[in-house]
Motif scaffolding. Structure first.
Motif, PDB file in Angstrom:
ATOM      1  N   ASN A 121      28.294 -14.331   6.200  1.00  0.00           N
ATOM      2  CA  ASN A 121      27.752 -14.387   7.404  1.00  0.00           C
ATOM      3  C   ASN A 121      28.769 -14.614   8.350  1.00  0.00           C
ATOM      4  OD1 ASN A 121      25.207 -14.043   9.141  1.00  0.00           O
ATOM      5  ND2 ASN A 121      25.151 -16.142   9.051  1.00  0.00           N
TER       6      ASN A 121
ATOM      7  N   SER B 210      30.959   0.232  15.322  1.00  0.00           N
ATOM      8  CA  SER B 210      31.195  -0.569  14.271  1.00  0.00           C
ATOM      9  C   SER B 210      30.887  -2.083  14.379  1.00  0.00           C
ATOM     10  CB  SER B 210      32.543  -0.485  13.390  1.00  0.00           C
ATOM     11  OG  SER B 210      33.537  -0.888  14.686  1.00  0.00           O
TER      12      SER B 210
ATOM     13  N   GLN C  92      28.613  -3.297  16.552  1.00  0.00           N
ATOM     14  CA  GLN C  92      27.015  -3.326  16.421  1.00  0.00           C
ATOM     15  C   GLN C  92      26.490  -3.282  15.187  1.00  0.00           C
ATOM     16  OE1 GLN C  92      24.579  -3.796  19.288  1.00  0.00           O
ATOM     17  NE2 GLN C  92      26.319  -4.810  19.780  1.00  0.00           N
ATOM     18  N   TYR C  93      27.106  -2.298  14.584  1.00  0.00           N
ATOM     19  CA  TYR C  93      26.673  -1.975  13.018  1.00  0.00           C
ATOM     20  C   TYR C  93      26.749  -3.255  12.406  1.00  0.00           C
ATOM     21  CZ  TYR C  93      26.090  -0.080   8.416  1.00  0.00           C
ATOM     22  OH  TYR C  93      25.462   0.171   7.266  1.00  0.00           O
ATOM     23  N   ILE C  94      27.825  -3.800  12.156  1.00  0.00           N
ATOM     24  CA  ILE C  94      28.011  -5.091  11.506  1.00  0.00           C
ATOM     25  C   ILE C  94      26.981  -6.301  11.853  1.00  0.00           C
ATOM     26  CG2 ILE C  94      29.841  -7.118  11.209  1.00  0.00           C
ATOM     27  CD1 ILE C  94      31.873  -4.762  11.034  1.00  0.00           C
TER      28      ILE C  94
ATOM     29  N   TYR D  57      24.156  -6.061  13.542  1.00  0.00           N
ATOM     30  CA  TYR D  57      22.640  -5.767  13.247  1.00  0.00           C
ATOM     31  C   TYR D  57      22.373  -5.741  11.880  1.00  0.00           C
ATOM     32  CZ  TYR D  57      21.112  -4.750  17.916  1.00  0.00           C
ATOM     33  OH  TYR D  57      20.723  -4.976  19.396  1.00  0.00           O
ATOM     34  N   LYS D  58      23.303  -5.123  10.933  1.00  0.00           N
ATOM     35  CA  LYS D  58      23.219  -5.171   9.419  1.00  0.00           C
ATOM     36  C   LYS D  58      23.529  -6.414   8.830  1.00  0.00           C
ATOM     37  CE  LYS D  58      23.477  -2.195   5.600  1.00  0.00           C
ATOM     38  NZ  LYS D  58      22.268  -1.747   5.132  1.00  0.00           N
ATOM     39  N   PHE D  59      24.269  -7.261   9.183  1.00  0.00           N
ATOM     40  CA  PHE D  59      24.677  -8.333   8.181  1.00  0.00           C
ATOM     41  C   PHE D  59      24.653  -9.678   8.860  1.00  0.00           C
ATOM     42  CE2 PHE D  59      27.748  -4.927   6.930  1.00  0.00           C
ATOM     43  CZ  PHE D  59      27.204  -4.629   5.578  1.00  0.00           C
TER      44      PHE D  59
ATOM     45  N   ASN E 220      22.242 -10.825  12.526  1.00  0.00           N
ATOM     46  CA  ASN E 220      20.801 -10.520  12.751  1.00  0.00           C
ATOM     47  C   ASN E 220      20.674  -9.865  14.083  1.00  0.00           C
ATOM     48  OD1 ASN E 220      21.396 -12.595  14.779  1.00  0.00           O
ATOM     49  ND2 ASN E 220      20.794 -14.222  13.512  1.00  0.00           N
TER      50      ASN E 220
END
Ligand code: HEM
Ligand SMILES: CC(C)=CCC/C(C)=C/CC/C(C)=C/COP(=O)(O)OP(=O)(O)O
Length: 287
Positions: free
Chosen positions: A44, A102, A104-106, A108-110, A112
């Motif tokens: 995290n 990338s 934003q993806y990281i 949101y996905k990994f 919170n």
């Protein structure tokens, strides 16, 4: 082949303003570590750092896309890859979009949703509010200081899932710190900024800028005591905030008295030490 790769790499680092980005990411890491309780969840933590690095790099690249012409007019920025035509605008836009997506993806996905959202808000304010405002009003610094102070909050929310008092205090310290950080630099590069038509100083009169600096560094003194008052820091951070903040304040008084570039340089130097030091001591206090 190797030479052109190393030139591209160097230009990429200039495009994302790697030194500024490093300190920004450091403040996110410190926000995370100060907020953390118990063992660190390494995955995290790494995703938070990576996600913020990508979004900040993207914001800096997009800022340079919007400022090609004016960057070319200032000595400090003329050798950046876009104004010096070593990189095409469309390459910079592509790099910025890929990094934003990338990052934003990281987040949101990994990490919170709240951390992803805060990074997006910081991106939007920096690129679409601060950047155009630099040529319109000195209030731009106030606007730019909002995204500048969000990164430690992202570190905090990444581990705690919500904005708490500690995060607001870290925001406050970093927010106020940016005024002496930036105005000391802007005083040193004043003619550069004027040539490019930037209105980043509170006044063209150095005395008035110095008064503003005195006020902001004075506000940093009580702000620096807040972590201890709020109970998440102890005596080390307290000592650093009193002595560091005191030195900072006295130096702005010197600037007011002598209006010298030597004093402005000292303020710039103290600013570079103050922020990392106070964050490190907030962490030491916790351990
Ligand atoms: C209103 C907000 C801010 C403004 C207007 C601002 C402006 C600037 C400018 C113009 C420079 C370039 C100095 C030069 O070329 O020598 C600079 C350097 C730097 N800033 Fe800021 N800054 C802001 C916020 C921040 C924040 C939030 C951080 C990190 C937490 C930061 C970290 C740095 C660092 C590390 C450098 C040195 C970079 C280098 O030498 O390449 N700044 N800043
Ligand atoms: C999560 C996220 C996106 C956070 C934003 C972090 C960030 C980019 C902070 C820097 C703030 C700032 C106003 C820098 C100066 O830019 P400038 O345009 O005045 O500098 P320049 O003249 O060197 O281009």
């Amino acid at each position: 082949m190797f030479r052109s790769f190393s030139i591209f790499l160097n230009d990429f680092l200039l495009l994302i303003k790697h030194r500024l980005t490093s300190l920004v990411v450091f403040t996110t890491a410190m926000g995370y570590l100060i907020a953390n309780r118990g063992d660190i969840e390494l995955f995290n933590f790494i995703m938070t750092i990576l996600g913020v690095f990508l979004v900040v790099g993207s914001a800096n690249a997009m800022n340079q896309v919007f400022e090609v012409k004016v960057d070319g007019m200032m000595k400090r920025t003329a050798s950046r890859p876009l104004p010096s035509r070593r990189m095409q605008k469309k390459t910079a836009i592509l790099i910025s979009i890929l990094m934003l997506a990338s990052g934003q993806y990281i987040l949101y996905k990994f990490v919170n949703g709240i951390s992803g959202l805060l990074a997006l808000i910081a991106f939007v304010i920096y690129v679409f509010a601060y950047t155009p405002l630099k040529r319109i009003t000195p209030l731009c610094t106030f606007v730019g200081a909002i995204p500048g102070a969000i990164p430690p909050v992202i570190g905090w929310t990444a581990v705690r899932g919500q904005i708490e008092l500690g995060a607001i205090i870290l925001f406050g310290i970093q927010f106020i710190w940016q005024f002496p950080h930036f105005w000391s630099i802007a005083l040193l590069c004043k003619s550069d900024y004027e040539r490019a038509g930037f209105k980043v100083l509170p006044s063209s009169d150095n005395r008035i800028t110095a008064v503003n600096l005195v006020i902001y560094t004075f506000m940093l003194l009580p702000m620096g005591l807040m972590p201890t008052i709020a109970g998440f820091a102890g005596k080390y951070a307290l000592v650093v905030s009193i002595f560091g903040g005191g030195l900072f304040f006295l130096q702005t008084l010197s600037l007011f008295k002598d209006n010298s570039m030597r004093s402005a340089k000292k303020i710039m130097f103290i600013a570079e030490i103050y922020l990392p030091l106070i964050l490190i001591f907030l962490l030491i206090d916790k351990i």
